[in-house]
Scaffold this motif. Sequence first.
Motif, PDB file in Angstrom:
ATOM      1  N   THR A 426     -26.033   3.840 -19.685  1.00 17.41           N
ATOM      2  CA  THR A 426     -24.514   3.526 -20.333  1.00 17.41           C
ATOM      3  C   THR A 426     -23.939   4.576 -20.748  1.00 17.41           C
ATOM      4  O   THR A 426     -22.645   4.290 -21.177  1.00 17.41           O
ATOM      5  CB  THR A 426     -25.028   2.394 -21.449  1.00 17.41           C
ATOM      6  OG1 THR A 426     -25.516   3.211 -22.472  1.00 17.41           O
ATOM      7  CG2 THR A 426     -25.689   1.265 -20.902  1.00 17.41           C
ATOM      8  N   THR A 427     -24.208   5.856 -21.037  1.00 16.00           N
ATOM      9  CA  THR A 427     -23.521   7.033 -21.555  1.00 16.00           C
ATOM     10  C   THR A 427     -23.918   8.197 -20.369  1.00 16.00           C
ATOM     11  O   THR A 427     -24.718   8.213 -19.526  1.00 16.00           O
ATOM     12  CB  THR A 427     -24.327   7.544 -22.754  1.00 16.00           C
ATOM     13  OG1 THR A 427     -25.470   7.725 -22.721  1.00 16.00           O
ATOM     14  CG2 THR A 427     -23.928   6.334 -23.902  1.00 16.00           C
ATOM     15  N   GLY A 594     -19.234   7.284 -26.012  1.00 19.64           N
ATOM     16  CA  GLY A 594     -19.254   5.758 -25.692  1.00 19.64           C
ATOM     17  C   GLY A 594     -20.133   5.489 -24.409  1.00 19.64           C
ATOM     18  O   GLY A 594     -20.437   6.429 -23.600  1.00 19.64           O
ATOM     19  N   GLU A 595     -20.054   4.449 -24.082  1.00 22.46           N
ATOM     20  CA  GLU A 595     -20.731   3.812 -22.606  1.00 22.46           C
ATOM     21  C   GLU A 595     -19.998   3.067 -21.817  1.00 22.46           C
ATOM     22  O   GLU A 595     -18.621   2.777 -22.100  1.00 22.46           O
ATOM     23  CB  GLU A 595     -22.184   3.206 -23.260  1.00 22.46           C
ATOM     24  CG  GLU A 595     -21.842   2.196 -24.359  1.00 22.46           C
ATOM     25  CD  GLU A 595     -21.471   0.654 -23.575  1.00 22.46           C
ATOM     26  OE1 GLU A 595     -21.759   0.458 -22.633  1.00 22.46           O
ATOM     27  OE2 GLU A 595     -20.618  -0.078 -24.253  1.00 22.46           O
ATOM     28  N   ALA A 596     -20.608   2.772 -20.708  1.00 22.55           N
ATOM     29  CA  ALA A 596     -19.880   2.243 -19.801  1.00 22.55           C
ATOM     30  C   ALA A 596     -18.794   1.125 -19.954  1.00 22.55           C
ATOM     31  O   ALA A 596     -17.634   0.970 -19.669  1.00 22.55           O
ATOM     32  CB  ALA A 596     -20.793   2.029 -18.489  1.00 22.55           C
ATOM     33  N   HIS A 597     -19.659   0.324 -21.046  1.00 23.09           N
ATOM     34  CA  HIS A 597     -18.771  -0.949 -21.164  1.00 23.09           C
ATOM     35  C   HIS A 597     -17.788  -0.686 -22.377  1.00 23.09           C
ATOM     36  O   HIS A 597     -16.594  -1.285 -22.362  1.00 23.09           O
ATOM     37  CB  HIS A 597     -19.715  -2.123 -21.726  1.00 23.09           C
ATOM     38  CG  HIS A 597     -19.137  -3.555 -21.725  1.00 23.09           C
ATOM     39  ND1 HIS A 597     -18.379  -3.797 -22.860  1.00 23.09           N
ATOM     40  CD2 HIS A 597     -19.008  -4.316 -20.665  1.00 23.09           C
ATOM     41  CE1 HIS A 597     -17.926  -5.137 -22.532  1.00 23.09           C
ATOM     42  NE2 HIS A 597     -18.226  -5.651 -21.355  1.00 23.09           N
ATOM     43  N   SER A 598     -18.143  -0.129 -23.097  1.00 25.55           N
ATOM     44  CA  SER A 598     -17.265   0.293 -24.446  1.00 25.55           C
ATOM     45  C   SER A 598     -16.162   1.046 -23.955  1.00 25.55           C
ATOM     46  O   SER A 598     -15.046   1.109 -24.675  1.00 25.55           O
ATOM     47  CB  SER A 598     -18.087   0.749 -25.755  1.00 25.55           C
ATOM     48  OG  SER A 598     -18.582   2.213 -25.308  1.00 25.55           O
ATOM     49  N   CYS A 599     -16.422   1.777 -23.051  1.00 26.91           N
ATOM     50  CA  CYS A 599     -15.198   2.687 -22.603  1.00 26.91           C
ATOM     51  C   CYS A 599     -14.330   2.142 -21.410  1.00 26.91           C
ATOM     52  O   CYS A 599     -13.287   2.784 -20.891  1.00 26.91           O
ATOM     53  CB  CYS A 599     -15.662   3.909 -22.238  1.00 26.91           C
ATOM     54  SG  CYS A 599     -16.607   4.975 -23.390  1.00 26.91           S
ATOM     55  N   GLY A 600     -14.921   0.909 -21.145  1.00 18.11           N
ATOM     56  CA  GLY A 600     -13.995   0.127 -20.069  1.00 18.11           C
ATOM     57  C   GLY A 600     -13.130  -0.707 -20.595  1.00 18.11           C
ATOM     58  O   GLY A 600     -12.690  -0.733 -21.912  1.00 18.11           O
ATOM     59  N   THR A 601     -12.394  -1.531 -19.600  1.00 18.06           N
ATOM     60  CA  THR A 601     -11.262  -2.478 -19.812  1.00 18.06           C
ATOM     61  C   THR A 601     -11.237  -3.603 -19.386  1.00 18.06           C
ATOM     62  O   THR A 601     -11.793  -3.851 -17.930  1.00 18.06           O
ATOM     63  CB  THR A 601      -9.868  -1.629 -19.336  1.00 18.06           C
ATOM     64  OG1 THR A 601      -9.810  -0.404 -19.878  1.00 18.06           O
ATOM     65  CG2 THR A 601      -8.523  -2.369 -19.733  1.00 18.06           C
ATOM     66  N   ALA A 602     -10.825  -4.778 -20.133  1.00 16.10           N
ATOM     67  CA  ALA A 602     -10.937  -6.162 -19.346  1.00 16.10           C
ATOM     68  C   ALA A 602      -9.795  -6.139 -18.002  1.00 16.10           C
ATOM     69  O   ALA A 602      -8.778  -5.719 -18.241  1.00 16.10           O
ATOM     70  CB  ALA A 602     -10.513  -7.120 -20.406  1.00 16.10           C
ATOM     71  N   GLU A 634     -16.636  -8.729 -11.693  1.00 14.58           N
ATOM     72  CA  GLU A 634     -16.638  -9.695 -13.109  1.00 14.58           C
ATOM     73  C   GLU A 634     -15.711  -9.501 -14.006  1.00 14.58           C
ATOM     74  O   GLU A 634     -16.192  -9.587 -15.100  1.00 14.58           O
ATOM     75  CB  GLU A 634     -18.260  -9.557 -13.318  1.00 14.58           C
ATOM     76  CG  GLU A 634     -19.212  -9.757 -12.247  1.00 14.58           C
ATOM     77  CD  GLU A 634     -20.727  -9.338 -12.744  1.00 14.58           C
ATOM     78  OE1 GLU A 634     -20.743  -8.983 -14.065  1.00 14.58           O
ATOM     79  OE2 GLU A 634     -21.607  -9.618 -11.842  1.00 14.58           O
ATOM     80  N   ASN A 635     -14.459  -9.651 -13.374  1.00 14.52           N
ATOM     81  CA  ASN A 635     -13.344  -9.553 -14.341  1.00 14.52           C
ATOM     82  C   ASN A 635     -13.305  -8.481 -15.387  1.00 14.52           C
ATOM     83  O   ASN A 635     -13.099  -8.583 -16.628  1.00 14.52           O
ATOM     84  CB  ASN A 635     -13.278 -10.866 -15.119  1.00 14.52           C
ATOM     85  CG  ASN A 635     -13.197 -11.814 -14.092  1.00 14.52           C
ATOM     86  OD1 ASN A 635     -11.981 -11.698 -13.396  1.00 14.52           O
ATOM     87  ND2 ASN A 635     -13.514 -12.822 -14.074  1.00 14.52           N
ATOM     88  N   PHE A 636     -14.134  -7.223 -15.107  1.00 15.21           N
ATOM     89  CA  PHE A 636     -14.133  -6.108 -16.213  1.00 15.21           C
ATOM     90  C   PHE A 636     -14.290  -4.909 -15.312  1.00 15.21           C
ATOM     91  O   PHE A 636     -14.697  -4.624 -14.215  1.00 15.21           O
ATOM     92  CB  PHE A 636     -15.343  -6.248 -16.975  1.00 15.21           C
ATOM     93  CG  PHE A 636     -15.421  -5.027 -18.209  1.00 15.21           C
ATOM     94  CD1 PHE A 636     -14.627  -5.598 -19.327  1.00 15.21           C
ATOM     95  CD2 PHE A 636     -16.066  -3.947 -18.181  1.00 15.21           C
ATOM     96  CE1 PHE A 636     -14.657  -4.824 -20.439  1.00 15.21           C
ATOM     97  CE2 PHE A 636     -16.074  -3.088 -19.061  1.00 15.21           C
ATOM     98  CZ  PHE A 636     -15.129  -3.484 -20.406  1.00 15.21           C
ATOM     99  N   CYS A 637     -13.574  -3.908 -15.939  1.00 18.49           N
ATOM    100  CA  CYS A 637     -13.400  -2.660 -15.185  1.00 18.49           C
ATOM    101  C   CYS A 637     -14.236  -1.443 -15.936  1.00 18.49           C
ATOM    102  O   CYS A 637     -13.516  -1.014 -17.053  1.00 18.49           O
ATOM    103  CB  CYS A 637     -11.777  -2.229 -15.093  1.00 18.49           C
ATOM    104  SG  CYS A 637     -10.555  -3.506 -14.691  1.00 18.49           S
ATOM    105  N   PRO A 638     -15.374  -1.211 -15.779  1.00 14.15           N
ATOM    106  CA  PRO A 638     -16.357  -0.278 -16.520  1.00 14.15           C
ATOM    107  C   PRO A 638     -15.864   0.978 -16.233  1.00 14.15           C
ATOM    108  O   PRO A 638     -15.264   1.472 -15.250  1.00 14.15           O
ATOM    109  CB  PRO A 638     -17.540  -0.649 -15.945  1.00 14.15           C
ATOM    110  CG  PRO A 638     -17.309  -1.209 -14.693  1.00 14.15           C
ATOM    111  CD  PRO A 638     -16.022  -2.036 -14.362  1.00 14.15           C
ATOM    112  N   ALA A 639     -16.363   1.976 -17.156  1.00 15.32           N
ATOM    113  CA  ALA A 639     -16.238   3.146 -16.980  1.00 15.32           C
ATOM    114  C   ALA A 639     -17.048   4.025 -16.049  1.00 15.32           C
ATOM    115  O   ALA A 639     -16.861   4.963 -15.491  1.00 15.32           O
ATOM    116  CB  ALA A 639     -16.113   4.039 -18.340  1.00 15.32           C
ATOM    117  N   VAL A 640     -18.265   3.425 -16.014  1.00 12.06           N
ATOM    118  CA  VAL A 640     -19.115   3.902 -14.747  1.00 12.06           C
ATOM    119  C   VAL A 640     -19.665   2.845 -14.085  1.00 12.06           C
ATOM    120  O   VAL A 640     -20.057   1.740 -14.488  1.00 12.06           O
ATOM    121  CB  VAL A 640     -20.416   4.577 -15.606  1.00 12.06           C
ATOM    122  CG1 VAL A 640     -21.308   5.166 -14.853  1.00 12.06           C
ATOM    123  CG2 VAL A 640     -19.915   5.613 -16.559  1.00 12.06           C
TER     124      VAL A 640
END
Length: 676
Positions: A426-427, A594-602, A634-640
Amino acid sequence: MISSIPSVAPRGTHAPATRARTSTPYRHDLDGLRGLAILLVVLGHVWLGRVSGGVDAFLVLSGVFVVGATLRRVAAHEFRLGPFALKVARRLLPVVVPVVIVVVVGAVLIYPPTRWSDVSEQAIASVTMTQNWWLAFEGTAYGGADVGASPFQHLWSLSVQAQLYLGVAVLLLCLGWTVRSLSHAVRRRVLITALVVLAVASFTYASIGIAQDPVWTYFDTFARTWELLAGALVGLVMMRLPLAPSVRTVLGWAGLGMLLATMWVVDGAVTFPGPWALLPVGGTLLVIVAGVRPTRVGVDALLRTRPAQFTGRLAFGLYAWHWPLLVGYLEVTGRESVPVVAGVVIIALSFALAELSRRFVETPFRAVTGPRRGARLALATLVLLSLAVPAGWIARTASLTGPSQNADLASSDAAGQLAPVDDEATTLDLDAVLSAAQDAPRIYADHCIARGTDVVVCQYGPDDATRALALVGGSHSGQWFTPLEEIANAEGFRLITYLRDECYFGEPGLDLYLSDECDAWNVAVADRLVADQVDAVFTTATRSNLIDGVRSEWVPQGYLASWQRLADAGIPVVAVRDTPWLAKNPLDCLADGGEAHSCGTARQDVLQAVSPTAQAPLGALTRTIDLNDFVCPENFCPAVLNGYPVYRDDNHLTSSFAATLREPLAAALASATGWW
């Protein structure tokens, strides 16, 4: 920018030798004019987000003091370039170097490591007096401060000042040497004539340049030359102008009005140093001429008051310190503007730092007799430190594996230039994040993406291919190069690039505009595509807008017109829906732990539910594809994703992640073209 090498010394110091040979009294009103001009710059930056014309006023003042004195000494065979260059360095570096050191330290504390390289590059550019060219090549528009603005951006003017001082001095020295055998009066006339010719050439150049490329021209040293020379030429004749006191009084107040009005009458960020700069330049010249002899009710009386003199004395430091304080405040608070109270605090701190800088750094090093040996050594140490630390960081990041260092992309499994991370991770460690920031397609290393109006064409894929796919547009088209090159090698077609940075592929004059150069490039590339008879064109289908903080997508009419023009020539178009433009760079977040989800965008925050291409009036030869389900699953744009950082900044995919989309891209391209 301020006049940094006055021809006469202020009270409390010894006057240069030239003062003993002239009866011209010291112009205290010009000290006040410096103060007023810098105050306009500060107020414009802090609260108005406007270019004030204060920089232009300082260039004029520099011409009066420095260039005029240089010309007189050259004409008298008394000028020496070495001591003059040392004097320039002794005046500028004690101001610039402390600011650079403080900002570099502040950047380490405030900015994520992904921004340290940019800060380091600009720190070096500031100390070496090349900041204006760095900003020009980067295409940085100068204006109000905002989050993400460079804390060194304002130092471009000091770079221009140093370059003009030395450049004009060398020119006068060379010209003076060629006419050394002539009389003093003739030499002087020759030198003045040369300055007139140079000023006219510079003004013409600036007038043409501001219409064609305002960003570049704003920072162009030669485009600014006429402002400096206008001050020099007026300074050489101002004592001889037979103006009555009443006339000078009127001219002075009129000039002050012109200078004050500049900030509201014109947008200097896109019109200076073109003809509109005559407003602040002309106003400054009128104030200078009006004050050749003191008056009681003229503007010179106002400029000789204690507040004006105090501000003028601190002008250099005030200019140098206010901008990084302002940018730092906006960065830390995340605000888009500065409240009144905060602005007052920023200005007060700027005055305090300017006074400290003047007392303990500037004054010891600008003394006529020169600094003591220990002080000189201390300054040299600071200069080396301000260069060594940023250079060390740049060298560290450059040593990381970059995307352009390996041109052999064999398969989608090994296409990425970054080492993949565990899919469950995640990081990312710092080196992985810094590498991602450099992970651009190799078209940049191959110099296959244009910056001007010329069409740059590069070919990839099998030499014996019978079909050719043209990759056309800006960097958002170019981000698909890596998987497209792999597909071209696998399926046996040529990939030909027609790309330009900071542009797009669309018909000019409709609903698209970035720059005159982009428009000219579009006209040229459309003709070239038809002439080259490519078999199909791959480009972007949508643009992203930010309206009231909300992202929206649209299909520009300019795109549709370009596609129709190609269709009329029998060339089909494959248009890919653009990838999301994010509010912030996810690498900054990853670099801060930050990690893949927290650094991503809906997904809903950056993409419409339905692609705008669905409702666009596409022609019969246009096909659209959409790969954003793979970028934002899945309706989310992750950072990784897929083991790689997705973005290298806030709107471009990393080349490595784009390479992982080879298979879905190949399937969509095959369906659109029918080639395999």
